[in-house]
Design an enzyme around this catalytic site. Sequence first.
Site, PDB file in Angstrom:
ATOM      1  CD1 TRP A 104      52.769 -12.138 -36.141  1.00  0.00           C
ATOM      2  CD2 TRP A 104      51.603 -12.795 -34.352  1.00  0.00           C
ATOM      3  NE1 TRP A 104      53.598 -12.897 -35.350  1.00  0.00           N
ATOM      4  CE2 TRP A 104      52.913 -13.308 -34.258  1.00  0.00           C
ATOM      5  CE3 TRP A 104      50.686 -13.082 -33.340  1.00  0.00           C
ATOM      6  CZ2 TRP A 104      53.328 -14.099 -33.174  1.00  0.00           C
ATOM      7  CZ3 TRP A 104      51.099 -13.873 -32.267  1.00  0.00           C
ATOM      8  CH2 TRP A 104      52.402 -14.364 -32.199  1.00  0.00           C
ATOM      9  CG  ASP A 173      49.800  -6.300 -34.500  1.00  0.00           C
ATOM     10  OD1 ASP A 173      50.633  -5.723 -33.774  1.00  0.00           O
ATOM     11  OD2 ASP A 173      49.734  -7.547 -34.611  1.00  0.00           O
ATOM     12  CE  LYS A 197      56.935  -8.987 -31.547  1.00  0.00           C
ATOM     13  NZ  LYS A 197      57.550 -10.296 -31.349  1.00  0.00           N
TER      14      LYS A 197
HETATM   15  C1  LIG Z   1      53.048  -8.652 -35.325  1.00  0.00           C
HETATM   16  C2  LIG Z   1      52.707  -9.307 -34.016  1.00  0.00           C
HETATM   17  N1  LIG Z   1      51.477  -9.152 -33.505  1.00  0.00           N
HETATM   18  C3  LIG Z   1      51.126  -9.713 -32.336  1.00  0.00           C
HETATM   19  C4  LIG Z   1      52.005 -10.477 -31.614  1.00  0.00           C
HETATM   20  C5  LIG Z   1      51.562 -11.091 -30.313  1.00  0.00           C
HETATM   21  O1  LIG Z   1      52.040 -10.324 -29.276  1.00  0.00           O
HETATM   22  P1  LIG Z   1      51.816 -10.704 -27.731  1.00  0.00           P
HETATM   23  O2  LIG Z   1      52.668 -11.883 -27.472  1.00  0.00           O
HETATM   24  O3  LIG Z   1      52.255  -9.452 -27.032  1.00  0.00           O
HETATM   25  O4  LIG Z   1      50.380 -10.981 -27.535  1.00  0.00           O
HETATM   26  C6  LIG Z   1      53.300 -10.671 -32.100  1.00  0.00           C
HETATM   27  C7  LIG Z   1      54.264 -11.482 -31.333  1.00  0.00           C
HETATM   28  O5  LIG Z   1      55.305 -11.845 -31.767  1.00  0.00           O
HETATM   29  C8  LIG Z   1      53.650 -10.065 -33.333  1.00  0.00           C
HETATM   30  O6  LIG Z   1      54.876 -10.231 -33.845  1.00  0.00           O
END
Ligand SMILES: Cc1ncc(COP(=O)(O)O)c(C=O)c1O
Length: 367
Positions: A104, A173, A197
């Site tokens: 991520w 994030d 989540k």
């Molecule tokens: C730490 C983290 N950041 C970002 C995301 C991406 O999120 P989204 O699907 O809402 O764009 C995820 C998805 O699992 C994640 O675990």
Amino acid sequence: MTDQRIYNFNAGPSALPEKVLRDIQSSFLNFNGCGMSVTEISHRSPEFDQVINDAVARAKRLLKLDDRFHVLFIQGGASLQFAMIPMNFLARGQSADYVNTGTWSTKAIKEAQIQKKEIRVIASSEDRDFCYIPKNIVVDPKSRFVHLTSNNTIKGTQFASFPDTGNVPIICDMSSDFFSRPLPMDKFAMIYGGAQKNLGPSGTAVVILRKDFLEAAAGTPENQELPSMLRYDNYAQKNSMYNTPACFGIYTIGLVLKWIEEDMGGLEGIEKYNQEKARLLYDFMDASDFYRPTADKDSRSLMNVTFRLPSEELEKQFIAQATQEGLGGLKGHRSVGGCRASIYNAVTLEGVKALIVFMEKFQKEAA
Ligand SMILES: Cc1ncc(COP(=O)(O)O)c(C=O)c1O
């Protein structure tokens, strides 16, 4: 059909508190006596105003935020935030530092690079396949912000505390550990995460943004040229309703925040609960020579417990048998394999204990 439920260890979308689901069910046809579902009312109505304002107020109380912060709801998930952050906060001549702790963070870095923004990757755990959180993070004092991913959902690592970044604020994030523990909010210019989540259904990102940080960026010529839907100041000025927001998502997030506040003892209470669940599971695996947690001990996530069994064949059997016995979502992310138990806020202690009982039984049968 019965409403028999299983123990849900999905990584996201993932378990929501059963109480919240029942609340939604019982008021779904007639929300607060208005004769319509919450998904049928106008986002400009007094009923929805109350929904969104209550969610904002609860988020502020839980995080002990003062008036320096906006609480915003933005569609497009955390991934759109990866792009909006450099777009809004890095004007010509400004730079930012990023820490790479996995998939991520890598995606967040890529979005800044696509826009040809000036960024530096100041620390990374890629050398050991992201199984740890880097230490000794040294931030350029001229940096506009430093970007971190507090919890690496895929590799099961988490910042137990946040690094000292001097005067440089952190943008973080927190998609997979949002609202799972109290936070030192003075360190952050912005925290954000996809809701799916710990907070609600997918499709909405919750963004908590310091007003002075936003104001400093909103005045730059680059910002004036951004499309309206990609500017944070538009969301801030319109209470997240520049356009029609994700009403059902915001409503559910409000209910989850209410549950944390009123039933779980706030962030202090939910943190203790999360620590207890993770401790039980890691202690059990540390005492076994069959299950092997994949993250370094001092970097382990309290949210996503990643582990391996002695062989891929046994992992396949483990996941299949667990599913049959009412323990779902234990497969590791498709990019890494292995097993993963996501034990977010809404996963119960009872569920974790049931998982450990199953793991003991599976180990004995495999021996
Ligand atoms: C730490 C983290 N950041 C970002 C995301 C991406 O999120 P989204 O699907 O809402 O764009 C995820 C998805 O699992 C994640 O675990």
